[in-house]
Design a protein around this motif. Sequence first.
Motif, PDB file in Angstrom:
ATOM      1  N   ASP A   1      -6.510   4.188  -3.107  1.00 21.64           N
ATOM      2  CA  ASP A   1      -5.978   3.678  -1.794  1.00 21.64           C
ATOM      3  C   ASP A   1      -6.949   3.087  -0.917  1.00 21.64           C
ATOM      4  O   ASP A   1      -6.740   2.057  -0.227  1.00 21.64           O
ATOM      5  CB  ASP A   1      -5.408   5.014  -1.126  1.00 21.64           C
ATOM      6  CG  ASP A   1      -4.911   4.860   0.205  1.00 21.64           C
ATOM      7  OD1 ASP A   1      -3.820   4.306   0.363  1.00 21.64           O
ATOM      8  OD2 ASP A   1      -5.603   4.962   1.239  1.00 21.64           O
TER       9      ASP A   1
ATOM     10  N   SER B   1      -4.701   6.569   3.589  1.00 15.82           N
ATOM     11  CA  SER B   1      -3.309   6.689   4.063  1.00 15.82           C
ATOM     12  C   SER B   1      -3.167   7.896   4.367  1.00 15.82           C
ATOM     13  O   SER B   1      -2.385   8.254   5.440  1.00 15.82           O
ATOM     14  CB  SER B   1      -2.359   6.010   2.661  1.00 15.82           C
ATOM     15  OG  SER B   1      -2.363   4.770   2.536  1.00 15.82           O
TER      16      SER B   1
ATOM     17  N   TRP C   1      -6.766  -0.789   0.722  1.00  9.31           N
ATOM     18  CA  TRP C   1      -6.822  -1.045   2.158  1.00  9.31           C
ATOM     19  C   TRP C   1      -7.902  -1.985   2.308  1.00  9.31           C
ATOM     20  O   TRP C   1      -8.086  -2.857   3.192  1.00  9.31           O
ATOM     21  CB  TRP C   1      -7.057   0.267   2.850  1.00  9.31           C
ATOM     22  CG  TRP C   1      -6.075   1.050   3.395  1.00  9.31           C
ATOM     23  CD1 TRP C   1      -5.610   2.390   2.777  1.00  9.31           C
ATOM     24  CD2 TRP C   1      -5.112   0.821   4.435  1.00  9.31           C
ATOM     25  NE1 TRP C   1      -4.542   2.745   3.404  1.00  9.31           N
ATOM     26  CE2 TRP C   1      -4.113   1.657   4.368  1.00  9.31           C
ATOM     27  CE3 TRP C   1      -5.035  -0.203   5.284  1.00  9.31           C
ATOM     28  CZ2 TRP C   1      -3.077   1.888   5.322  1.00  9.31           C
ATOM     29  CZ3 TRP C   1      -4.139  -0.154   6.330  1.00  9.31           C
ATOM     30  CH2 TRP C   1      -3.209   0.942   6.241  1.00  9.31           C
TER      31      TRP C   1
ATOM     32  N   LEU D   1       0.768  -1.194  -0.065  1.00  9.97           N
ATOM     33  CA  LEU D   1       0.164  -0.006  -0.063  1.00  9.97           C
ATOM     34  C   LEU D   1       0.914   1.360  -0.073  1.00  9.97           C
ATOM     35  O   LEU D   1       0.473   2.115  -0.720  1.00  9.97           O
ATOM     36  CB  LEU D   1      -0.971  -0.210   1.319  1.00  9.97           C
ATOM     37  CG  LEU D   1      -2.315  -0.862   1.026  1.00  9.97           C
ATOM     38  CD1 LEU D   1      -1.903  -2.130   1.668  1.00  9.97           C
ATOM     39  CD2 LEU D   1      -3.345  -0.316   1.933  1.00  9.97           C
ATOM     40  N   GLU D   2       1.748   1.287   1.017  1.00 16.29           N
ATOM     41  CA  GLU D   2       2.574   2.619   1.112  1.00 16.29           C
ATOM     42  C   GLU D   2       3.478   2.887  -0.037  1.00 16.29           C
ATOM     43  O   GLU D   2       3.443   4.084  -0.712  1.00 16.29           O
ATOM     44  CB  GLU D   2       3.383   2.826   2.210  1.00 16.29           C
ATOM     45  CG  GLU D   2       4.090   3.846   2.474  1.00 16.29           C
ATOM     46  CD  GLU D   2       3.509   5.168   2.697  1.00 16.29           C
ATOM     47  OE1 GLU D   2       3.808   6.216   2.107  1.00 16.29           O
ATOM     48  OE2 GLU D   2       2.210   4.922   3.018  1.00 16.29           O
TER      49      GLU D   2
ATOM     50  N   TRP E   1       1.283   3.982  -3.058  1.00 15.45           N
ATOM     51  CA  TRP E   1       0.714   5.439  -2.742  1.00 15.45           C
ATOM     52  C   TRP E   1       2.025   6.323  -3.068  1.00 15.45           C
ATOM     53  O   TRP E   1       1.562   7.580  -3.649  1.00 15.45           O
ATOM     54  CB  TRP E   1       0.264   5.554  -1.278  1.00 15.45           C
ATOM     55  CG  TRP E   1      -0.287   6.958  -0.940  1.00 15.45           C
ATOM     56  CD1 TRP E   1      -1.492   7.159  -1.011  1.00 15.45           C
ATOM     57  CD2 TRP E   1       0.352   8.292  -0.655  1.00 15.45           C
ATOM     58  NE1 TRP E   1      -1.858   8.351  -0.762  1.00 15.45           N
ATOM     59  CE2 TRP E   1      -0.798   9.369  -0.655  1.00 15.45           C
ATOM     60  CE3 TRP E   1       1.445   8.780  -0.690  1.00 15.45           C
ATOM     61  CZ2 TRP E   1      -0.601  10.623  -0.135  1.00 15.45           C
ATOM     62  CZ3 TRP E   1       1.716  10.055  -0.365  1.00 15.45           C
ATOM     63  CH2 TRP E   1       0.691  10.920  -0.297  1.00 15.45           C
TER      64      TRP E   1
END
Length: 381
Positions: free
Chosen positions: A87, A265, A91, A60-61, A64
């Motif tokens: 995002d 995020s 999640w 995820l990070e 992003w």
Amino acid sequence: MKITSLETFLVAPRWLFLRIGTDEGLAGWGEPVLEGRAETVRAAVAELSEYLIGEDPLRLEHHWQVLTKGGFYRGGPVLSSAVAGIDQALWDLAGKTYGVPVHQLLGGPVRERARVYAWIGGDRPTQVAELAAEQVEAGFTAVKMNGSAQMRHIDTPAATAAVTARVAAVREVLGADRDVVVDFHGRMSTAMSRRLLRMLEPLQPLFVEEPVLPENSRDLRSLAESSGVPLAVGERLYSRWDFRDVLPSGIAVAQPDVSHAGGISELRRIAAAAETYDVAMAPHCPLGPIALAASLQVDFATPNFLIQEQSLGLHYNRGNEMLDYLLDPEPLRVRDGHIDRLTGPGLGIEIDEAAVRRADETGHHWRNPVWHHQDGSFAEW
């Protein structure tokens, strides 16, 4: 697990939903929309999908960072809204993969229910006392109303008095144990806000929203210092960098939108930054069920959460209510002015995919109103 598809759906009244599919059969849902520019955000999602196809959705990070910084031109509401919906969906996939709600992945819940408010009065606020009474009867403990329709740069005593009279009528209905939020919606000049904030002080609104336009944020400090009314801003700020100069200005409440400001995020990071300035969180969310569920996941894990916007009964939703696109509406039911902690995996809701696909066959073409003053000049909506 690899991402195999990103599909977007134009859903009435003014939403855009996103489904991210994987090679293991799991799907995640997000709401990447900018009201009035849904088609533009849809195109941005399609462009960003070129990077995501074949990727591991659980990074995820990393995703992003690439999605927000991988292009030479960055930021702005369209790109930030596209990334926000992606995002949210990632999640959702992460929570479903691990079998827990997203707030568990954010550090675990700090509360068991989240307070929400209801909208009354419409764009041009009317019948606010009657509508406030209906929401009290429905169990809400807080309502939000627009302060006015269009306002001139410095308006008449009569126009000024009309704003305070409407808020006073709602305060009388609510009593001292419930709250009213007054949205100036960027319709006031700094001069008009300064005048009105002082007049609203005796009515003790929970906060006044968007007392000035985002481009006039430098005036927030003077407004905060001239009145005891808590100020809230943020629905048109799209990143923690946009909030960087606003948080120390004296505002009381930050209102980032999970579908505009980079998703779960970034909302989480904005909340942490806000906490360092003793600023509470009241996420903006006049949108659909996915955006609300995503906001709530952050709310349940955020110590400085205050109250959550939601769109049940919102004047834009006529004919298409938020719960219409859920297989089970119970997780987002409002009880005694609150929504209970979501316990299902991911975002904690089940989207009615068949209903979403049917809605997309018709789509929508929603645009915000364009207002003018009596002399024909442009007026802020």
